[in-house]
Write a protein that holds these residues in place. Sequence first.
Motif, short mmCIF file in Angstrom:
data_model
loop_
_atom_site.label_atom_id
_atom_site.label_comp_id
_atom_site.label_asym_id
_atom_site.label_seq_id
_atom_site.Cartn_x
_atom_site.Cartn_y
_atom_site.Cartn_z
N PRO A 151 0.82 -1.44 0.01
CA PRO A 151 0.22 0.03 0.16
C PRO A 151 0.77 1.15 -0.12
O PRO A 151 1.97 1.15 0.51
N TYR A 152 0.16 2.20 -0.28
CA TYR A 152 0.85 3.79 -0.50
C TYR A 152 0.06 4.72 -0.67
O TYR A 152 -1.13 4.35 -1.01
N PHE A 153 0.40 6.05 -0.47
CA PHE A 153 -0.53 6.99 -0.66
C PHE A 153 0.22 8.17 -1.38
O PHE A 153 -0.24 8.60 -2.56
N CYS A 154 1.20 8.70 -0.69
CA CYS A 154 1.83 9.76 -1.31
C CYS A 154 2.60 9.69 -2.71
O CYS A 154 2.50 10.76 -3.18
N TRP A 155 2.88 8.73 -2.57
CA TRP A 155 3.82 8.48 -3.71
C TRP A 155 2.92 8.41 -5.13
O TRP A 155 1.89 7.76 -5.17
N VAL B 193 7.96 11.30 -1.88
CA VAL B 193 8.47 12.32 -0.84
C VAL B 193 8.11 11.79 0.82
O VAL B 193 8.50 12.39 1.59
N GLY B 194 7.81 10.43 0.83
CA GLY B 194 8.03 9.85 2.26
C GLY B 194 7.01 10.48 3.26
O GLY B 194 7.29 10.42 4.43
N ALA B 195 5.89 11.09 2.76
CA ALA B 195 5.16 11.75 4.07
C ALA B 195 4.01 10.66 4.47
O ALA B 195 3.97 10.85 5.71
N CYS B 196 3.24 9.85 3.83
CA CYS B 196 2.36 9.24 4.51
C CYS B 196 2.87 7.93 5.15
O CYS B 196 2.17 7.67 6.17
N ARG B 197 3.96 7.50 5.11
CA ARG B 197 4.45 6.46 5.76
C ARG B 197 3.73 5.15 5.56
O ARG B 197 3.66 4.17 6.61
N GLN B 198 2.96 4.93 4.57
CA GLN B 198 2.16 3.82 4.36
C GLN B 198 3.01 2.55 3.83
O GLN B 198 2.49 1.36 3.82
N CYS B 199 4.17 2.72 2.93
CA CYS B 199 4.61 1.81 2.13
C CYS B 199 5.68 1.09 3.15
O CYS B 199 6.72 0.34 2.36
N VAL C 61 11.62 0.46 7.02
CA VAL C 61 11.99 1.69 6.15
C VAL C 61 10.66 1.92 4.98
O VAL C 61 9.83 1.33 4.98
N MET C 62 10.68 3.19 4.54
CA MET C 62 9.65 3.71 3.65
C MET C 62 10.16 2.93 2.19
O MET C 62 11.15 3.42 1.94
N SER C 63 9.47 2.10 1.60
CA SER C 63 10.08 1.56 0.31
C SER C 63 10.29 2.51 -0.72
O SER C 63 11.04 2.47 -1.50
N CYS C 64 9.16 3.72 -0.76
CA CYS C 64 9.32 4.62 -1.73
C CYS C 64 10.58 5.42 -1.69
O CYS C 64 10.73 6.43 -2.55
N MET C 65 10.99 5.50 -0.39
CA MET C 65 12.25 6.20 -0.17
C MET C 65 13.72 5.54 -0.44
O MET C 65 14.73 6.08 -0.10
S1 FES Z 1 4.10 6.12 -0.39
FE1 FES Z 1 3.96 7.74 1.17
S2 FES Z 1 5.91 7.20 2.45
FE2 FES Z 1 5.96 5.88 0.68
#
Ligand code: FES
Lengths: 902, 422, 154
Positions: free
Chosen positions: A31-35, A42-48, A64-68
């Motif tokens: 799951p993810y939101f901000c990406w 940008v690593g904001a939602c911390r969902q991933c 870790v946040m996978s998007c970052m």
């Molecule tokens: S998708 Fe939001 S922190 Fe990774």
Amino acid sequence: MAVIYIDDKAYEVKPGKNLLETCLTLGFNLPYFCWHPAMGSVGACRQCAVKLFKDEQDTNGRIVMSCMEAVKDNMHLSVDDHTAKAFRSQVIEWLMTNHPHDCAVCDEGGSCHLQDMTVMTGHTYRRFQYKKRTYKNQYLGPFINHEMNRCIQCYRCVRFYKDYAGGKDLDVFAAHNHVYFGRAQDGMLENEFSGNLAEVCPTGVFTDKTLKEHYTRKWDMTMAPSICQHCSLGCNIIAGERYGELRQITSRFNGEVNGYFICDRGRFGYELVNSINRVQQPLIRGKIPDAVDKQSLYNHLNEILSNTKVIGIASPRASLESNFTLMQLVGKENFYQGISETEAQLMRTILHTMNSGQIHTPSLKETEKADAVLVLGEDLTNAAPLLALALRQAVRKKTIENAGQINIPSWHDAALREFAQQEKGELFIAYPTQTKLDEIASDSRHKSPDDIARLGFAIANYLNIMAPAPEGMDDDTLKYARQIADILKEAERPLIICGTSLYNEAILKAASNIAFALDTKDKKASLCFVVPECNSMGLAMMQAPSLNQAVEVLEKGEADTVIILENDLYRRGSKKDIDNLFNHCKQVIVLDHLHNDTTNRANVLIPVGTFAEADGTIVNNEGRAQCFFQVFMPKNENLRESWRWLDEFRQFKNGTSPEDLTTPGDLMDEMVGLMSQFKGAETVAPPADFRIYGQKVPREPHRYSGRTAMLANINVSEPKPPEDPDSALSFTMEGYKGIPPSPLIPFYWSPGWNSVQSINKYQTEIGGPLLGGDPGKRLFPETPVAENAFLNNIPPAFKPSPGEWLIVPLPHIFGSEELSIYTPGIAERSPKPYVAISKHDAENLNISESDIMQVQIRDQNYALPARIKEELPQGLAGIPFNIPGLSGIAWPAKGILTKAVI
Amino acid sequence: METPLTQHISINRPSLNLKDYVSVGGYQAVHRAITMAPQEITKMVQDSNLKGRGGAGFNTGMKWSFVPMNDAAQTKYLIANADEMEPGTFKDRLLLEGNPHQLIEGMIVSAYAIQANISYVFLRWAYNKAARLIRYAIDEAYAAGYLGKNILGTGFNLEMHLHTGIGRYMCGEETALLNALEGKRATPRTKPPFPQVSGLFGKPTIVNNVETLCNIPHIINKGADWFKSLSPGADAGTKLYGISGKVNKPGLWELPMGTTMRQLIEEHAGGMKNGFKFRGALPGGASTDFLVEEHLDIKMDYKSVAAAGSRLGTGTMIILDDHTCPVGFVHNLEHFFAQESCGWCTPCREGLPWTEKILLSIENGEGRPEDLELLEMHTKYMGPGNTFCALAPGAMEPLQSGLKYFREDFEKHINEKKCPWR
Amino acid sequence: MLSAEEIMKIDHEIALVPVRKAACIEALKIVQDHRGWISDESLEAIATHMDMSAEELESVATFYNLIFRKPVGRNIILLCDSISCYVMGYEKIYEHLEARLHIKFGETTPDARFTLLPNPCLGACDHAPVLMINDDLYKNLTNDKLDEILKEYK
Ligand code: FES
Ligand SMILES: Cc1cc2nc3c(=O)[nH]c(=O)nc-3n(C[C@H](O)[C@H](O)[C@H](O)COP(=O)(O)O)c2cc1C
Ligand code: SF4
């Protein structure tokens, strides 16, 4: 390639991406939101969150946040890890503390990113037992609805609107858990891409207000893959219908064309389909009653056509199929393009360059990657909106590359923007007035069309001495030309953009010269043409004479009857000339979907289907043939494709009796057989008999509801669903449930992914091409087939002539396009008629802003309020192009401006 | 006992002007530094084992060494972090109000070491006296040729500006500070890229705490070994230690790094006030874990405090006494953190207000047994790495240790449905 | 409309930064210094001067707690409500202020003499409880002291 280990299993993956994209590409449900694939991380939602281990031995790992995280060879991670999973579910629980849980009444319900992610993470029970914070909503104009309480603060809206699309009037306010996304005051969202908010917002904060007017759940719509008809770029769209009404347009991903987004004209300009102004019934004017059935229509037509000399007038907004059947009906020698000679000549010049195969014509996607751009004579935001959006990304390319030198990866949006600051790449614009893109341009100059061309010629001459040089240029312009030439020369991927908007052929030639000159420098230069309408390119490729030539033929009496296909001629020339055309006709037969000035002149009027009720192929500005498919079968059996009427009539004329009329075979096959320049267009989409496991592709999701009930007020027995003999799509929910070939994708859905995010499952890699390749076929040669010399005919410098103004058409995204204006919101945003004049001229004429001016163009008079534009060159005036009340001007135009006496 | 940082500071007289400062050896470090190669200074500071006094305790010279030094023309920035907003912290105020030239000198040397040409003092708004003094001192330094173009004829240029904030604790976080200086919302940035490489306006930037920077001139003047010798323990130098709460003499003292908590409370703060018992303390500002009676003899240096399960942080201690409700105490902290969350990342933005609400309800006698689990859940999931910056993990430190050391008090609230202290 | 003096001061700040917008917080501070608070009109005027949209500036302005987007009283009382002051009894001081001025946190007296706001740690924890009125810091507060202090502010 790198090898990474996910939950102890090895995968070969592409380096340079982030872990989230990689996991999604590999098919993991993370799951993810901000990406967002187009906007980066940008690593904001911390969902991933995932668990990352130092090495094989490490058993603790860290979240870790996978998007970052960048993918590196030999990485060990876990998606399934207990803590990572629990954390992801916890993030949802946090997001839900203030979410209103109003799914049942939310427009997003059932196709909601937040719902999907909630289910995916397994968060079920609410433990937060305190009051939720609540917000007031804002009025944001006719397109977008605002419901802030649903916000989960992923920041995607501002990132899209501000950072990606350059909007200024949406932002984030306040801090901590009071952050609010909106405008400073209630009011219209001004950005031309605001509709994408409805798709990037993962919840129901920003939703499509036009859909709300006739709301339907996503899964209750009948949908088809379609192509936007409102400019020449050919953005891919999905159109949805229920109860015979078109309900919604969303963007349809095409990695080569529009990517994830479309503009507001394309998204909201669909109300023409539902308009009360639709032509509903074949009419024979003069007959009582004038509405007739098919049999009498055919008889009547037959009678007319056997006693008259008929010509066919085609249309740049009709499909290849429809234009082709018209040609077949009237004969090639009697077939005319329905555009002015000036426009036809411009298109010939463009075709000349494109046919040479010498210069690369970029796809929209490629324009995004240009590192130096020159725009000659186009206001892209208004004439080709998504190209403007692409340039907003292109100007960042250079800094992204620079950032790479300090190891900031291209997906790392947050770091990139902080690194890049205000820095931007090279973009130069020459246009008579200020354009919206001026704000991101390195430099922009405001010049007359001829002077824009001269600047272009001068640049080409700097690049290659063989290219002809304009004479009598002033030093400043020469210096400017040299500066641009140097930058284009240095660039890796230089891009020149020009087009037909100013009706100036010299600009096209100058642009071609620049591209040729760069080519002789071993640069892979791209040359992008903006053309007027959705099938202008396809029509031009048919190489028919122009409307002016049709008039000549009529005047000479060589013809006396016209069949006009989906074309309001009053938008194509001066009222006098068009009146003249009609006055020379015995009979006027018009096929169109909406009443307009031309249908008013028809003796025989035949209703036809819009893009939503028809299949067809059109060719976009880059020469890409693309298919749109009928969305629904209208209850009104008269709303049929033009090509069906015309082909049936051809059969009828040839003696087939009405009950034996057949659907034409594959029209594209026939067309390609006769006109080899269209080769490839017949393969754009799978043929009508295409099946997967013997099944058609359903236009309706399997959750489609109410089929047995929706007509129960009329008849309790369920009618047989309409059949579609023309395509591999069915009008039902039955059929192949998997992923269809890319040109046939009617909607995105994947188990667990009900929102538009399910697009991930349709791509070969995240953000990359659709499975099986992006749809559409480019028709022009990609390698040189003809030698091209530099083009000449440099115009003299523009000199204001006393008492006469050069009137330039100013396109407006909302208002200038014929069909989208049927959407009330678009009409609301269309400018009122005005005349733009230079400050200098205003002073001379003693005109202040809003003073009414008399504008005389040939024998037409307009009383228009003045808009004084400081940057407009003296001797030039601008008039909004083809907005209501201002059509019927033959471009290019000259005019006399005087202060109105009241 | 040497007190290099505060030797010229006295609350009984105004701060030193340039002339006075020079007369006691001020600006010698600048004269010395400009004879050295920039990298030499960085090396010396690294060798001195000076650790950042802003809370995280990272080796200062090491941090500088990440600044790219190959492009002489590149703009670089040095920033003094004088935002001091950590509750319970009041150490930088003394240095700023007591001897602004010491900071300016430290900044000049530091800027020289990384070859920065523009420097800022990022000062919190509330320190208006310090603002006045620094502004004056900067003007003096310009006039004396220590700032501006071609400093002391070396060809080295340095501009210095004072920027005063307008609220928000987040501004102290070094990357959020950069955004604030750029006229943006003070939300933090990701690391990497570190500010040393891409910082203010995208250029290489060093952000150091005021106390860190004030140490620099002394290290340059007296050497790395001298600096190490100041402290008997593992961490070098002296430290400004402070105590607030129910002690007899709350205050601030410069002492060798590694002074014990007991020494601080009993010798320097004069012990607990009559009738008040020590129950615990946050050793270094609001975002550090409680230490309790059993820890009184640990050395207040980075390593020892960490070994005891907390952090030295800013070295300014807040004492919890037996007349103060630990639940109320922790609630006050979480209220602060929830207010000061920037709103960027989910756990912090949504989690902190939740803990605050739970703590308030417990304090008001409305707590439920499962609330303690919920609080623990938050401390578990808001750890470092799970949130975007260190604010939320910091906020969890007093909560998690509070739940550990004062659990009975929490339970009592829940069982008795009231606060035993009210 | 910004006054000539405001514009002069703002332009001075703009000259110090590499991009115009970077001075926007300074601009807000300058206007607030002159007018006590930032009205919608002021915000618009500053935004125009800074080449920003109202949204962009509002986004910054509303982030910081000491930019006042609502009118405030002539004197602003910032009472520290952070931990050291909590331990030393700021709540008593608050109660006293409430009783004396009949306003709560976030409110302004009807005569616009005082606005009372909570404020995080004022960095004088060894003298808690503390508060600031305008630019003046008051330490080691007691209710009696407070009464004396308030008299100073008209
Ligand atoms: S998708 Fe939001 S922190 Fe990774
Ligand atoms: C939420 C938060 C607030 C901070 N506030 C301050 C502060 O007010 N002053 C300070 O010097 N450091 C503060 N820091 C630490 C800085 O981010 C940074 O580490 C420090 O300024 C670096 O300086 P140093 O290496 O000299 O310690 C804060 C950190 C966080 C996470
Ligand atoms: S409004 Fe929507 S897109 Fe914007 S932050 Fe909120 S949830 Fe995200």
